[in-house]
Design a protein around this motif. Structure first.
Motif, PDB file in Angstrom:
ATOM      1  N   ALA A 132    -119.425 -12.291  42.479  1.00 15.84           N
ATOM      2  CA  ALA A 132    -120.770 -12.861  42.537  1.00 15.84           C
ATOM      3  C   ALA A 132    -121.219 -13.319  41.155  1.00 15.84           C
ATOM      4  CB  ALA A 132    -121.742 -11.832  43.101  1.00 15.84           C
ATOM      5  N   ILE A 137    -124.368 -15.819  40.688  1.00 13.68           N
ATOM      6  CA  ILE A 137    -125.326 -15.053  41.485  1.00 13.68           C
ATOM      7  C   ILE A 137    -125.814 -13.875  40.653  1.00 13.68           C
ATOM      8  CG2 ILE A 137    -125.597 -13.641  43.564  1.00 13.68           C
ATOM      9  CD1 ILE A 137    -123.390 -15.448  44.825  1.00 13.68           C
ATOM     10  N   VAL A 264    -124.001 -16.065  48.537  1.00  8.56           N
ATOM     11  CA  VAL A 264    -123.077 -14.927  48.543  1.00  8.56           C
ATOM     12  C   VAL A 264    -121.943 -15.171  49.537  1.00  8.56           C
ATOM     13  CG1 VAL A 264    -122.836 -12.480  49.113  1.00  8.56           C
ATOM     14  CG2 VAL A 264    -124.774 -13.256  47.724  1.00  8.56           C
ATOM     15  N   PHE A 290    -128.427  -9.553  43.906  1.00 10.05           N
ATOM     16  CA  PHE A 290    -127.453  -9.181  44.935  1.00 10.05           C
ATOM     17  C   PHE A 290    -126.987  -7.752  44.674  1.00 10.05           C
ATOM     18  CE2 PHE A 290    -122.744  -8.991  45.695  1.00 10.05           C
ATOM     19  CZ  PHE A 290    -122.803  -8.814  47.068  1.00 10.05           C
TER      20      PHE A 290
END
Length: 548
Positions: A132, A137, A264, A290
């Motif tokens: 990620a 992210i 994701v 996340f």
């Protein structure tokens, strides 16, 4: 004509479902409704406890388990043996702990679906965070509990508190909040060689959210955002009422969460299936981080929560996705636009009575020992929140109990009382404590080979030890070393078995009678050794029949 293993059955496909825990009844039912032949491989410890929908299952097989953990080489061997007479078109894990096992089986048998590398992104908390972060992210700062120099630099540069997390557990199992560096090093010392199986992450105070998703051919076709009441880790460690609710669909948080979830899914490589993904929104910051994801339906009755609000069952839709398999079109039904909320509590009472909760918004009640739970539904999100707040306060007075958090998943003991005798399923470890019927004194003696056990559960009206049984044993052992078989039917055994495999097979009868049905029968003189793997039961009378 009776169906025999290996015969071509007029079904769309054969789906092997892997379930170390009892999950996914609606997946099994929908797979059968879609025309598939359904094969279930589950834990031996569940055999007398689970209430599987047998009307939707064609065959049931049991793996010996150590607290629901299966030995992977044994599982590969067992499923490979089953595949000699079956074509598995799909292999589907019904629990988070089964995702990597299913991926390994797909790789080994070359069955389509998620492979091991992608599966790690959906199971390994370190792998998913690294992937990620590489994809841009936002994740809370973290470090692998591996290189102590890097860990020290992390502790010096990232202010505490921190969260110590196992890489491959589920939910809040094994998670621990760390306040000081000395506390971390003490915990690391306790972990010993298990340190590398953990990561350390900055603790971000804030609200925890989850997005539940259906993906088909890399496209998110359905997603719904929800928000937990208290964070699950807090409920697990401190006790309290677990709650979650569907967010207002047009709210800023819901839109941002759904968008983050799509990123994701793309970054981690979800092609088709379902996912339960968690995020945190910091109290003092506007970031949505996340936290973790999975390649399965969310636990804790979240599928029921989603169904109440959206009118679709994630387990059933997952089954449709697997049957379509990228070769046929798939679209989920148009979701309803209602709202729902879930609350669950451990209860002091063995069978808590929730009949005093009688509002018309209640659409589901939990039926489980020492648990109380409700789902409420309304066209208005604020009404759901009102009901949850009110019921949570009442649950604290009426039911609430607390059990300290678990370091690892547990369920019932593997030692069972059976007809007045103790029965122990051997764990697949290098050393075993073997306990025979009628003798409660454990024998601490390692078995010479580490293949586990094969237990065969059979009903037959044929001649005991007839040629078909001996031939079956011969085929099983043709390419194997020494094995131990357990037979749970007194008519299966025959002296011809010993003649077929002199000095190689130990036959262990788990009934009170000896091999020929008499208590005083002489013991068979075979060499003792360990084996692998599987108990077969089926609906078809010609070969195996499950207990109903």
């Amino acid at each position: 004509m009776p169906v025999i293993p290996g015969d071509k059955i007029d079904t769309l496909m054969t789906i092997l479902c892997i379930a170390s825990y009892e999950k996914g009844h609606e997946f099994l039912r929908e797979s059968k409704r879609q025309g598939a032949s359904v094969v279930l491989l589950t834990s031996l410890s569940l055999r007398d406890k689970a209430q599987w929908p047998l009307e939707s299952i064609d065959e049931v097989f049991y793996m010996p388990d150590d607290n629901h953990h299966w030995d992977l080489p044994q599982t590969l061997n067992a499923v490979s043996y089953l595949a000699r007479t079956r074509d598995f078109d799909r292999i589907v894990p019904l629990d988070d702990f089964d995702v990597e096992v299913a991926a390994a089986l797909r790789e080994h048998l070359r069955v389509p679906g998620m492979g091991e590398t992608t599966a790690h992104y959906f199971r390994d908390k370190l792998a998913m965070r690294l992937k990620a972060r590489e994809s841009g992210i936002e994740v809370p700062e973290f470090v692998h509990l591996l290189n102590h120099g890097r860990v020290r630099r992390f502790l010096e540069s990232v202010p505490g508190p921190w969260v110590l997390k196992p890489r491959s557990m589920a939910g809040a199992i094994g998670i621990r909040k760390i306040h000081h560096a000395d506390e971390l090093w003490a915990a690391a010392e306790t972990l010993g060689d298990r340190q590398s199986h953990y990561l350390l992450e900055r603790f971000v105070p804030g609200g925890i959210f989850h997005v539940d998703t259906i993906v088909y051919e890399k496209e998110v076709l359905f997603s719904i955002a929800s928000g937990y009441g208290r964070p699950p880790m807090e409920v697990s460690h401190e006790g309290g009422i677990f709650t979650t609710r569907i967010l207002e669909r047009d709210s800023d948080d819901a839109r941002r969460l759904r968008a983050a979830n799509e990123r994701v899914m793309a970054a981690l490589g979800m092609v088709r299936g379902v996912s339960h993904t968690e995020f945190i929104k910091g109290v003092d910051e506007d970031h949505i981080y996340f936290l973790e994801t999975s390649a399965r339906v969310g636990g804790a009755h979240i599928a029921d929560l989603v169904e109440a609000a959206a009118g679709l069952n994630l387990w059933a839709e997952w089954a449709k996705v697997e049957v379509a398999g990228g070769k046929a079109p798939y679209r989920p039904p148009e979701p309803k636009q209602d709202y729902s909320g879930l609350l669950v509590s451990l209860a002091r009472q063995p069978n808590p009575d929730t009949s005093a909760y009688s509002d018309p918004e209640i659409v589901w009640r939990m039926n489980r020992e020492h648990h109380a739970g409700l789902i409420v539904k309304s066209a208005r999100a604020e009404r759901v929140q009102e009901r949850l707040d009110n019921y949570a306060r009442r649950f604290e007075q009426d039911f609430l109990a607390y059990v300290p958090p678990k370091e690892k998943p547990t369920n019932w003991c593997s030692v069972q009382e059976l007809a007045g005798h103790t029965k122990v399923y051997l764990p697949c470890l290098t050393r075993r404590h073997l306990q025979w019927l009628g003798n409660r004194k454990p024998i601490a003696k390692p078995l010479p080979l580490d293949f586990g056990l094969l237990e065969i559960h059979r009903k037959t009206d044929g001649t005991a030890g007839g040629p078909q049984i001996v031939e079956a044993l011969r085929s099983v052992l043709a390419s194997q070393a020494l094995h131990t078989f357990q037979f749970q039917h007194q008519r299966v055994l025959h002296e011809d078995v010993g003649k077929a495999f002199p000095r190689t097979v130990a036959l262990v009868n788990y009934w009170k009678e000896s091999f020929d049905g008499r208590r005083d029968a002489p013991k068979a003189e075979f060499s003792q050794s360990a084996l692998a793997d599987v108990v077969e039961e089926s609906r078809h009378p010609r070969y195996w029949r499950p207990q109903r």
